[in-house]
Write a protein that holds these residues in place. Structure first.
Motif, PDB file in Angstrom:
ATOM      1  N   UNK A  79       5.884   5.603  -2.881  1.00  0.00           N
ATOM      2  CA  UNK A  79       6.994   5.295  -1.839  1.00  0.00           C
ATOM      3  C   UNK A  79       6.115   5.357  -0.431  1.00  0.00           C
ATOM      4  N   UNK A  80       5.194   5.896  -0.028  1.00  0.00           N
ATOM      5  CA  UNK A  80       4.574   6.185   1.035  1.00  0.00           C
ATOM      6  C   UNK A  80       3.051   5.322   1.096  1.00  0.00           C
ATOM      7  N   UNK A  81       2.547   4.910   0.058  1.00  0.00           N
ATOM      8  CA  UNK A  81       1.306   4.386  -0.060  1.00  0.00           C
ATOM      9  C   UNK A  81       0.231   5.307   0.608  1.00  0.00           C
ATOM     10  N   UNK A  82       0.361   6.576   0.003  1.00  0.00           N
ATOM     11  CA  UNK A  82      -0.736   7.534   0.434  1.00  0.00           C
ATOM     12  C   UNK A  82      -1.213   8.215  -0.694  1.00  0.00           C
ATOM     13  N   UNK A  83      -2.487   8.288  -0.959  1.00  0.00           N
ATOM     14  CA  UNK A  83      -3.120   9.017  -1.903  1.00  0.00           C
ATOM     15  C   UNK A  83      -3.191  10.229  -2.026  1.00  0.00           C
ATOM     16  N   UNK A  84      -2.739  11.038  -2.680  1.00  0.00           N
ATOM     17  CA  UNK A  84      -3.072  12.437  -3.061  1.00  0.00           C
ATOM     18  C   UNK A  84      -3.800  12.639  -4.392  1.00  0.00           C
ATOM     19  N   UNK A 103     -14.463   3.051   4.790  1.00  0.00           N
ATOM     20  CA  UNK A 103     -13.799   1.753   4.032  1.00  0.00           C
ATOM     21  C   UNK A 103     -13.134   1.998   2.705  1.00  0.00           C
ATOM     22  N   UNK A 104     -12.917   3.258   2.413  1.00  0.00           N
ATOM     23  CA  UNK A 104     -12.057   3.498   1.332  1.00  0.00           C
ATOM     24  C   UNK A 104     -10.691   4.147   1.624  1.00  0.00           C
ATOM     25  N   UNK A 105     -10.392   3.845   2.901  1.00  0.00           N
ATOM     26  CA  UNK A 105      -9.148   4.595   3.157  1.00  0.00           C
ATOM     27  C   UNK A 105      -7.918   3.458   3.146  1.00  0.00           C
ATOM     28  N   UNK A 106      -6.818   3.727   2.661  1.00  0.00           N
ATOM     29  CA  UNK A 106      -5.714   2.780   2.898  1.00  0.00           C
ATOM     30  C   UNK A 106      -5.263   2.747   4.283  1.00  0.00           C
ATOM     31  N   UNK A 107      -4.690   1.568   4.521  1.00  0.00           N
ATOM     32  CA  UNK A 107      -4.513   1.191   5.907  1.00  0.00           C
ATOM     33  C   UNK A 107      -3.496   2.247   6.515  1.00  0.00           C
ATOM     34  N   UNK A 108      -2.398   2.715   5.805  1.00  0.00           N
ATOM     35  CA  UNK A 108      -1.506   3.565   6.085  1.00  0.00           C
ATOM     36  C   UNK A 108      -2.070   4.905   6.580  1.00  0.00           C
ATOM     37  N   UNK A 112      -3.402   9.281   9.818  1.00  0.00           N
ATOM     38  CA  UNK A 112      -2.769  10.436   9.351  1.00  0.00           C
ATOM     39  C   UNK A 112      -3.149  11.552  10.198  1.00  0.00           C
ATOM     40  N   UNK A 113      -2.355  12.588  10.436  1.00  0.00           N
ATOM     41  CA  UNK A 113      -2.557  13.892  11.135  1.00  0.00           C
ATOM     42  C   UNK A 113      -2.059  14.863  10.071  1.00  0.00           C
ATOM     43  N   UNK A 114      -2.370  16.412  10.327  1.00  0.00           N
ATOM     44  CA  UNK A 114      -2.270  17.447   9.560  1.00  0.00           C
ATOM     45  C   UNK A 114      -0.595  17.391   9.399  1.00  0.00           C
ATOM     46  N   UNK A 115       0.116  17.244  10.406  1.00  0.00           N
ATOM     47  CA  UNK A 115       1.381  17.349  10.765  1.00  0.00           C
ATOM     48  C   UNK A 115       2.518  16.367   9.714  1.00  0.00           C
ATOM     49  N   UNK A 116       1.757  15.024   9.821  1.00  0.00           N
ATOM     50  CA  UNK A 116       2.367  14.058   9.137  1.00  0.00           C
ATOM     51  C   UNK A 116       2.084  14.340   7.632  1.00  0.00           C
TER      52      UNK A 116
END
Length: 144
Positions: A79-84, A103-108, A112-116
């Motif tokens: 849904x968010x394209x963020x890897x946990x 180089x391994x971070x997804x564009x989205x 990111x911030x702590x708040x996000x």
């Protein structure tokens, strides 16, 4: 005899005490990730489960058996394209956002911030439960 251990650092939440007793809530979460939902539905069908309950859904993760952490991990990724990372320390289950190489971070994930991250976790956890869970820095160790 061999011994393997790992250590996961990041920003996240301990989900050990989290319970989702409502199939309606679980369905609402899964609807946010249609492809993952389809995988869960296909697995249930293969298992011969026509009217699943929450415990049946939690069994979908047959490899690591991390239940809600794995479900949230996969729903948020789709849904968010963020890897946990769903992980445990033998007695506690966590969902953690791990730092990564640039180089391994997804564009989205680049801005990111702590708040996000806190808002994202609160958004998805609140679909499953009314309980509030503390989001903070985690250090998870496991071995065996």
């Amino acid at each position: 005899m061999s011994y393997t251990s790992w250590h996961t650092y990041g920003y996240g939440v301990c989900l050990t005490e989290m319970e989702c007793g409502s199939m309606k809530r679980m369905k609402n979460l899964l609807k946010l990730a249609p492809e993952y939902h389809k995988s869960v539905q296909n697995w249930l069908k293969d298992q011969g489960i026509a009217k699943p309950d929450v415990d049946d859904i939690l069994e979908f993760d047959q490899e690591y058996r991390l239940g809600l952490a794995t479900i949230l991990q996969n729903v948020i990724l789709e849904a968010e394209n963020i890897r946990f990372t769903a992980c445990d320390d033998n007695s506690e289950t966590y969902l953690v956002y791990e730092p990564s190489y640039p180089w391994d971070i997804l564009e989205k994930e680049r801005n990111l911030t702590e708040e996000t991250l806190r808002r994202i976790l609160a958004k998805y956890i609140s679909i499953l439960t009314d309980e509030v869970f503390e989001v903070d820095y985690c250090s998870v160790e496991n071995g065996g």
